[in-house]
Design a protein around this motif. Structure first.
Motif, PDB file in Angstrom:
ATOM      1  N   VAL A 158      -7.606  27.146 -60.621  1.00 27.18           N
ATOM      2  CA  VAL A 158      -5.924  27.522 -60.381  1.00 27.18           C
ATOM      3  C   VAL A 158      -5.321  25.026 -61.046  1.00 27.18           C
ATOM      4  O   VAL A 158      -4.758  25.679 -61.892  1.00 27.18           O
ATOM      5  CB  VAL A 158      -5.479  27.706 -59.188  1.00 27.18           C
ATOM      6  CG1 VAL A 158      -4.235  26.865 -58.780  1.00 27.18           C
ATOM      7  CG2 VAL A 158      -6.118  29.096 -58.449  1.00 27.18           C
ATOM      8  N   VAL A 159      -6.809  24.596 -60.701  1.00 22.81           N
ATOM      9  CA  VAL A 159      -6.129  23.547 -60.750  1.00 22.81           C
ATOM     10  C   VAL A 159      -6.806  22.865 -61.968  1.00 22.81           C
ATOM     11  O   VAL A 159      -6.057  22.581 -62.952  1.00 22.81           O
ATOM     12  CB  VAL A 159      -7.036  22.412 -59.909  1.00 22.81           C
ATOM     13  CG1 VAL A 159      -7.129  20.815 -60.317  1.00 22.81           C
ATOM     14  CG2 VAL A 159      -6.094  22.641 -58.288  1.00 22.81           C
ATOM     15  N   ALA A 160      -7.089  23.840 -62.107  1.00 19.96           N
ATOM     16  CA  ALA A 160      -7.773  23.735 -64.010  1.00 19.96           C
ATOM     17  C   ALA A 160      -7.182  23.961 -64.540  1.00 19.96           C
ATOM     18  O   ALA A 160      -6.761  23.684 -66.080  1.00 19.96           O
ATOM     19  CB  ALA A 160      -9.643  24.198 -63.732  1.00 19.96           C
ATOM     20  N   VAL A 181      -5.150  15.993 -58.989  1.00 19.66           N
ATOM     21  CA  VAL A 181      -6.138  15.904 -58.407  1.00 19.66           C
ATOM     22  C   VAL A 181      -7.027  16.744 -57.327  1.00 19.66           C
ATOM     23  O   VAL A 181      -6.103  17.274 -56.124  1.00 19.66           O
ATOM     24  CB  VAL A 181      -6.191  14.244 -57.609  1.00 19.66           C
ATOM     25  CG1 VAL A 181      -7.716  13.484 -57.189  1.00 19.66           C
ATOM     26  CG2 VAL A 181      -5.402  13.035 -58.518  1.00 19.66           C
ATOM     27  N   LEU A 182      -8.186  17.007 -57.375  1.00 17.97           N
ATOM     28  CA  LEU A 182      -8.743  17.787 -56.530  1.00 17.97           C
ATOM     29  C   LEU A 182      -9.713  17.270 -55.226  1.00 17.97           C
ATOM     30  O   LEU A 182     -10.670  16.291 -55.896  1.00 17.97           O
ATOM     31  CB  LEU A 182      -9.537  18.651 -57.685  1.00 17.97           C
ATOM     32  CG  LEU A 182     -10.230  19.938 -56.862  1.00 17.97           C
ATOM     33  CD1 LEU A 182      -9.602  21.371 -56.233  1.00 17.97           C
ATOM     34  CD2 LEU A 182     -11.403  21.155 -57.680  1.00 17.97           C
ATOM     35  N   ASP A 183      -9.189  17.712 -54.453  1.00 16.46           N
ATOM     36  CA  ASP A 183     -10.114  17.070 -53.156  1.00 16.46           C
ATOM     37  C   ASP A 183     -10.176  18.269 -52.294  1.00 16.46           C
ATOM     38  O   ASP A 183      -9.669  18.267 -51.255  1.00 16.46           O
ATOM     39  CB  ASP A 183     -10.122  16.381 -52.706  1.00 16.46           C
ATOM     40  CG  ASP A 183     -10.584  15.720 -50.884  1.00 16.46           C
ATOM     41  OD1 ASP A 183     -11.445  15.269 -51.035  1.00 16.46           O
ATOM     42  OD2 ASP A 183     -10.026  14.677 -50.420  1.00 16.46           O
ATOM     43  N   PHE A 237      -2.287  30.133 -54.793  1.00 13.48           N
ATOM     44  CA  PHE A 237      -2.401  28.735 -54.845  1.00 13.48           C
ATOM     45  C   PHE A 237      -1.406  28.355 -56.036  1.00 13.48           C
ATOM     46  O   PHE A 237      -1.118  27.273 -56.608  1.00 13.48           O
ATOM     47  CB  PHE A 237      -4.256  28.419 -54.685  1.00 13.48           C
ATOM     48  CG  PHE A 237      -4.914  28.168 -53.919  1.00 13.48           C
ATOM     49  CD1 PHE A 237      -4.280  27.993 -52.477  1.00 13.48           C
ATOM     50  CD2 PHE A 237      -6.225  28.499 -53.865  1.00 13.48           C
ATOM     51  CE1 PHE A 237      -5.409  28.352 -51.504  1.00 13.48           C
ATOM     52  CE2 PHE A 237      -7.035  28.188 -53.063  1.00 13.48           C
ATOM     53  CZ  PHE A 237      -5.951  28.240 -51.375  1.00 13.48           C
ATOM     54  N   GLY A 238      -1.856  29.016 -57.374  1.00 10.59           N
ATOM     55  CA  GLY A 238      -1.093  28.974 -58.223  1.00 10.59           C
ATOM     56  C   GLY A 238       0.303  28.183 -58.211  1.00 10.59           C
ATOM     57  O   GLY A 238       1.293  27.280 -58.100  1.00 10.59           O
TER      58      GLY A 238
END
Length: 559
Positions: free
Chosen positions: A421-423, A437-439, A457-458
């Motif tokens: 989803v972040v990508a 930022v992804l952690d 998440f979206g």
């Protein structure tokens, strides 16, 4: 001669209202009713009566004394002073003018004692009457006048009658004024002390009466308010016993049974079918000190069932303990049925819209696959993208109306779902000036519906980007916490205040700032996400502050 204000009731002292001052109030009322002249007569009367008793004793034991013209002259002075007390209109004279009577009483007593000879030296005790009369006034001048009059009572008679000085007369001239001065000061101090004590009692009684009157007024106001409002109110003590109920509660058949457990009440949870155990009744919970707001319950039987929004607040005691609770029941049956009808309508319309939308998308795919439409291909893709967006909104409406979502559970890596989803949102974030930022910890396997969790998440990442219109940072985190996978989306956007946070998961709710800044959205993302997460047995929470951003946390069970 100094003026002494006559003490016809202490100045500034209001009449008492309680039993503690009742006797003093009656005395004051008596003195006030007889007037100024009557009060002077009452104060003169004890001395006059005592002089009459002295005359009677002299007639019995020393008749020769009554033949003495000097003794008769002294008795005539006493008679004249009593006549003056009766005849003079003291109320028309300046205040304190009456003091001339007790002052002359002292001189008359001195003449009576001197004329009576050694057998009548005891008459000096009669000075107590005028001395006390003068001294009980709050004005200290009365004490000075009493001592001066006592001194004159020892000097003037001896000088006027030509009595030779003796050792006894000299001692009397010195010590009698001293003794009377002590009596005058003591009487003045005692009168002042009694006055202050009585004043305190009277004011306390008045304060109690005012408090009782204010309490009664507040009780009447409370009764009026409780009988006017159409919200049922129930007050219970720490043991859950009735303290107060209003008319709206007593008149409601379903609630009146709830307020009296002996009536075998039927209370159901928000679904209208699950019975509420007695220990979880609103009154029982409130009596234990729990507070809750707008919890939905159903009460009654069959067709008579009604829905109530129940709120409870605890009442604190003076020592910080728990003294009971106030519970309110607002009937919302019509609202609940209207919302149900709305949801049914939305679901029906959404189903009717989904069928043609699915058909439109299918034909669009066929058209795009066929050659010869290259000149309108871009326009067709725009139509296809908007149709997909509209279909997604229709599906959201159906999901939110049903409040149940079908889940296809399987083992999946939640960290990979979040990373995907972040990508896919990176381009959108870059266009808004937002750093994404992804952690995450890898892997984070859990039994979930991958499609639905990806939808959650979206929604959350999309909201974080949308509500950061001035740029900033969005951090997506995921880690394992015991038997749960915890994911959080944090932004540095506009944030929400406390009232908006309470409504954040309400269907179609949009914060005022989002409307003012024309941020797109239908107010369905968070409610749908909540439905999906709770369908997995998880939980979703939100923490925010205006101008500081928002953090939404999702907790999903591993299995």
């Amino acid at each position: 001669m100094s003026r002494v204000k006559e003490p016809a009731g202490w100045p500034g002292l209001p009449p008492g209202d309680g039993s503690a001052a009742a006797l003093a109030d009656r005395v004051d009322a008596l003195f006030s009713s007889v007037g100024q002249r009557g009060r002077v007569i009452v104060r003169q009367l004890p001395l006059s009566v005592t002089v009459l008793l002295v005359v009677a004793a002299a007639w019995v034991f020393h008749p020769e004394t009554l033949a003495d013209p000097r003794f008769r002259l002294a008795l005539m002075a006493h008679t004249a002073l009593f006549v003056l007390s009766v005849a003079v209109p003291w109320g028309r004279l300046p205040g304190g003018s009456y003091a001339v009577i007790p002052a002359l009483d002292c001189v008359a007593v001195g003449f009576t004692r001197e004329a009576g000879g050694p057998n009548f030296n005891v008459l000096s005790l009669l000075l107590v009457f005028p001395v006390v009369w003068l001294s009980v006034d709050r004005n200290r001048a009365g004490v000075v006048l009493a001592v001066a009059a006592t001194f004159l009572s020892t000097v003037l008679p001896a000088a006027a009658l030509g009595s030779p000085p003796t050792q006894g007369s000299v001692i009397r001239t010195i010590f009698l004024p001293l003794v009377m001065a002590a009596i005058a000061v003591s009487a003045h101090v005692l009168a002042g002390t009694l006055y202050r004590q009585r004043q305190n009692l009277v004011w306390k009684d008045k304060s109690l009466a005012d408090t009782a009157a204010e309490s009664m007024r507040r009780q009447q106001l409370l009764d009026a308010v409780l009988s006017t409002v159409n919200v049922a109110v129930w007050v219970v003590d720490p043991d859950g016993n009735d303290v107060l109920t209003n008319k709206a509660l007593r008149a409601d058949a379903a609630l009146s049974l709830t307020a009296h457990p002996a009536g075998r009440p039927r209370l159901f949870q928000a679904d209208g079918t699950t019975p509420v155990p007695p220990e979880l009744f609103p009154a029982a919970r409130a009596a234990r000190g729990e507070t809750f707001t707008d919890e939905l319950f159903w009460a009654g039987e069959d067709e008579e069932m009604r829905a109530y929004s129940v709120t409870a607040r605890s009442m604190g005691s003076g020592n910080g303990g728990h003294s009971g609770a106030v519970i309110t029941f607002a009937e919302v049956t019509a609202l609940i049925r209207a919302l149900s009808a709305k949801d049914n309508f939305v679901a029906t319309v959404s189903h009717e819209l989904r069928t043609p939308l699915t058909s439109i998308l299918g034909y669009l795919e066929l058209v795009l696959d066929e050659p010869g439409h290259e000149d309108v291909e871009e326009e067709l893709k725009i139509v296809q993208r908007n149709a997909h967006q509209l279909l997604g909104l229709v599906n959201d409406l159906i999901a939110i109306a049903s409040e149940r979502i079908e889940l296809a559970l399987q083992e999946a890596d939640v960290a990979s779902l979040l990373a995907g989803v972040v990508a896919s949102s990176t381009a959108k974030a870059a266009g808004s000036g937002v750093e994404l930022v992804l952690d995450v910890e890898q892997p984070l396997t859990a039994r979930v519906d991958p499609g639905r969790i990806r939808q959650v998440f979206g929604n959350l990442v999309s909201n974080a980007i949308k509500f950061s219109p001035d740029g900033g940072r969005v951090i997506a985190r995921a880690h394992r916490a015991g038997s749960h996978v915890v994911c959080s989306i944090t932004d540095t956007g506009i944030g929400m205040d406390g009232e908006e946070q309470e409504q954040a998961f309400t269907k179609f709710f949009r914060a005022a700032r989002s409307r003012e800044t024309a941020i797109p959205g239908a107010g369905l993302g968070l409610p749908i996400s909540k439905t999906i997460v709770e369908g997995h047995g998880g939980s979703i929470s939100l923490r925010s502050a205006p101008g500081e951003g928002t953090t939404v946390t999702v907790s999903l069970p591993v299995s």
